[in-house]
Write a protein that holds these residues in place. Sequence first.
Motif, PDB file in Angstrom:
ATOM      1  N   ALA A 152       0.837  -1.202   0.000  1.00 56.26           N
ATOM      2  CA  ALA A 152       0.000   0.000   0.000  1.00 56.26           C
ATOM      3  C   ALA A 152       0.872   1.252   0.000  1.00 56.26           C
ATOM      4  CB  ALA A 152      -0.905   0.009   1.224  1.00 56.26           C
ATOM      5  N   LEU A 153       0.303   2.343  -0.491  1.00 56.40           N
ATOM      6  CA  LEU A 153       0.893   3.665  -0.306  1.00 56.40           C
ATOM      7  C   LEU A 153      -0.144   4.524   0.413  1.00 56.40           C
ATOM      8  CD1 LEU A 153       2.698   4.341  -3.710  1.00 56.40           C
ATOM      9  CD2 LEU A 153       3.699   3.586  -1.548  1.00 56.40           C
ATOM     10  N   VAL A 154       0.298   5.698   0.877  1.00 58.85           N
ATOM     11  CA  VAL A 154      -0.561   6.514   1.741  1.00 58.85           C
ATOM     12  C   VAL A 154      -0.724   7.915   1.149  1.00 58.85           C
ATOM     13  CG1 VAL A 154      -0.861   7.434   4.067  1.00 58.85           C
ATOM     14  CG2 VAL A 154       0.294   5.223   3.741  1.00 58.85           C
ATOM     15  N   GLN A 155      -1.968   8.378   1.083  1.00 57.74           N
ATOM     16  CA  GLN A 155      -2.274   9.719   0.582  1.00 57.74           C
ATOM     17  C   GLN A 155      -2.788  10.595   1.716  1.00 57.74           C
ATOM     18  OE1 GLN A 155      -4.454  10.706  -3.251  1.00 57.74           O
ATOM     19  NE2 GLN A 155      -6.108  11.089  -1.805  1.00 57.74           N
ATOM     20  N   ALA A 156      -2.015  11.588   2.086  1.00 57.33           N
ATOM     21  CA  ALA A 156      -2.446  12.502   3.140  1.00 57.33           C
ATOM     22  C   ALA A 156      -3.230  13.662   2.531  1.00 57.33           C
ATOM     23  CB  ALA A 156      -1.237  13.029   3.903  1.00 57.33           C
ATOM     24  N   HIS A 184       3.036   9.491   1.166  1.00 54.65           N
ATOM     25  CA  HIS A 184       3.632   9.266  -0.157  1.00 54.65           C
ATOM     26  C   HIS A 184       3.123  10.244  -1.204  1.00 54.65           C
ATOM     27  CE1 HIS A 184       3.906   5.303   1.918  1.00 54.65           C
ATOM     28  NE2 HIS A 184       5.146   5.522   1.605  1.00 54.65           N
ATOM     29  N   VAL A 185       1.822  10.496  -1.177  1.00 51.27           N
ATOM     30  CA  VAL A 185       1.242  11.464  -2.108  1.00 51.27           C
ATOM     31  C   VAL A 185       0.208  12.296  -1.361  1.00 51.27           C
ATOM     32  CG1 VAL A 185       1.648  10.097  -4.196  1.00 51.27           C
ATOM     33  CG2 VAL A 185      -0.497   9.818  -2.934  1.00 51.27           C
ATOM     34  N   LEU A 186      -0.247  13.364  -2.012  1.00 50.59           N
ATOM     35  CA  LEU A 186      -1.239  14.244  -1.402  1.00 50.59           C
ATOM     36  C   LEU A 186      -2.529  14.239  -2.200  1.00 50.59           C
ATOM     37  CD1 LEU A 186       1.022  17.363  -0.682  1.00 50.59           C
ATOM     38  CD2 LEU A 186       0.292  15.598   0.960  1.00 50.59           C
ATOM     39  N   GLY A 187      -3.640  14.405  -1.492  1.00 50.88           N
ATOM     40  CA  GLY A 187      -4.929  14.629  -2.138  1.00 50.88           C
ATOM     41  C   GLY A 187      -5.512  15.907  -1.588  1.00 50.88           C
ATOM     42  N   VAL A 195       6.996  12.747  -4.893  1.00 45.00           N
ATOM     43  CA  VAL A 195       5.719  12.936  -4.195  1.00 45.00           C
ATOM     44  C   VAL A 195       4.728  13.694  -5.081  1.00 45.00           C
ATOM     45  CG1 VAL A 195       4.608  14.082  -2.213  1.00 45.00           C
ATOM     46  CG2 VAL A 195       6.792  12.869  -1.905  1.00 45.00           C
ATOM     47  N   ALA A 196       5.224  14.744  -5.734  1.00 45.97           N
ATOM     48  CA  ALA A 196       4.338  15.640  -6.479  1.00 45.97           C
ATOM     49  C   ALA A 196       3.980  15.125  -7.860  1.00 45.97           C
ATOM     50  CB  ALA A 196       4.993  17.017  -6.611  1.00 45.97           C
ATOM     51  N   ALA A 224       5.095   9.714  -8.420  1.00 46.40           N
ATOM     52  CA  ALA A 224       4.209   8.723  -7.810  1.00 46.40           C
ATOM     53  C   ALA A 224       2.762   8.868  -8.293  1.00 46.40           C
ATOM     54  CB  ALA A 224       4.297   8.796  -6.289  1.00 46.40           C
ATOM     55  N   PRO A 225       2.195  10.085  -8.279  1.00 47.15           N
ATOM     56  CA  PRO A 225       0.819  10.208  -8.777  1.00 47.15           C
ATOM     57  C   PRO A 225       0.688   9.769 -10.233  1.00 47.15           C
ATOM     58  CG  PRO A 225       1.494  12.215  -7.631  1.00 47.15           C
ATOM     59  CD  PRO A 225       2.705  11.350  -7.722  1.00 47.15           C
ATOM     60  N   GLN A 226       1.695  10.100 -11.066  1.00 47.61           N
ATOM     61  CA  GLN A 226       1.624   9.691 -12.476  1.00 47.61           C
ATOM     62  C   GLN A 226       1.663   8.177 -12.609  1.00 47.61           C
ATOM     63  OE1 GLN A 226       4.585  11.777 -14.768  1.00 47.61           O
ATOM     64  NE2 GLN A 226       3.352  13.647 -14.847  1.00 47.61           N
ATOM     65  N   ALA A 227       2.555   7.540 -11.845  1.00 42.33           N
ATOM     66  CA  ALA A 227       2.642   6.078 -11.906  1.00 42.33           C
ATOM     67  C   ALA A 227       1.328   5.448 -11.442  1.00 42.33           C
ATOM     68  CB  ALA A 227       3.807   5.595 -11.049  1.00 42.33           C
ATOM     69  N   ILE A 228       0.714   6.046 -10.439  1.00 42.97           N
ATOM     70  CA  ILE A 228      -0.543   5.501  -9.902  1.00 42.97           C
ATOM     71  C   ILE A 228      -1.642   5.553 -10.960  1.00 42.97           C
ATOM     72  CG2 ILE A 228      -2.413   6.036  -8.276  1.00 42.97           C
ATOM     73  CD1 ILE A 228      -0.155   6.700  -6.208  1.00 42.97           C
TER      74      ILE A 228
END
Length: 216
Positions: free
Chosen positions: A133-137, A161-164, A198-199, A202-206
């Motif tokens: 898992a990864l974590v989005q704060a 790991h990433v932000l929402g 982070v910016a 990771a979001p692109q890979a997701i």
Amino acid sequence: MARQAQDDGIGEICATPHIRHDHDVRIPELPGRVAALAAAVREAGCAARILPGAEVAATALDGLDDDELAAVSLGGSRRWVLLEPAPGPLDDRFETAVDRLGERGFRALVAHPERHLAPDLTGRLRRLVTKGALVQATAAFLSDETVRPGMLVLARAGVVHVLGSDAHSSRGGRPVALAGALEVLGTIEPTASHLDWVAREAPQAIVRGEELTPPF
Ligand SMILES: [Fe+2]
């Protein structure tokens, strides 16, 4: 909201309706609705792209077949699912949900860990990361000075790991913005050394459904 995202430097937005027993979101309708929204945003001259997605309650997982799960995956990636823990501390049932998701070929992005504070939160998140898992704060809480210290505990522990944005409106509540929170993550380790990951990375890979191993 798309204009606000564009102003903040956000290029792609996953629309994340709740998949949860108390929300009447019909999965077969989602592709058409996302396409209509994406077209409207484009016609309005806004560069931010709208991608499919959802915030899937862990308690809803067993009621979704693999095709439905793929339809609500982030970016239509058929891989990454934004997984919402039940209210309260993370528990063994949530870990089982992450395991089950993995067995079905999906990976979990854990939503808003800061809403599930408990003494064992960091340890639980670390264990979930070992399970893939990864974590989005939530960005707004990093920008807010009163709750920032708690957020920084998580970030320093390497479990952000990433932000929402978790934005629900253009007019109030949490804003459609990540830049301020990224700036804060740029002041501490380990995120400062991996801010582009982070910016962007990771979001692109997701949203592209790629495998992803955190660099911290
Ligand atoms: Fe949520």
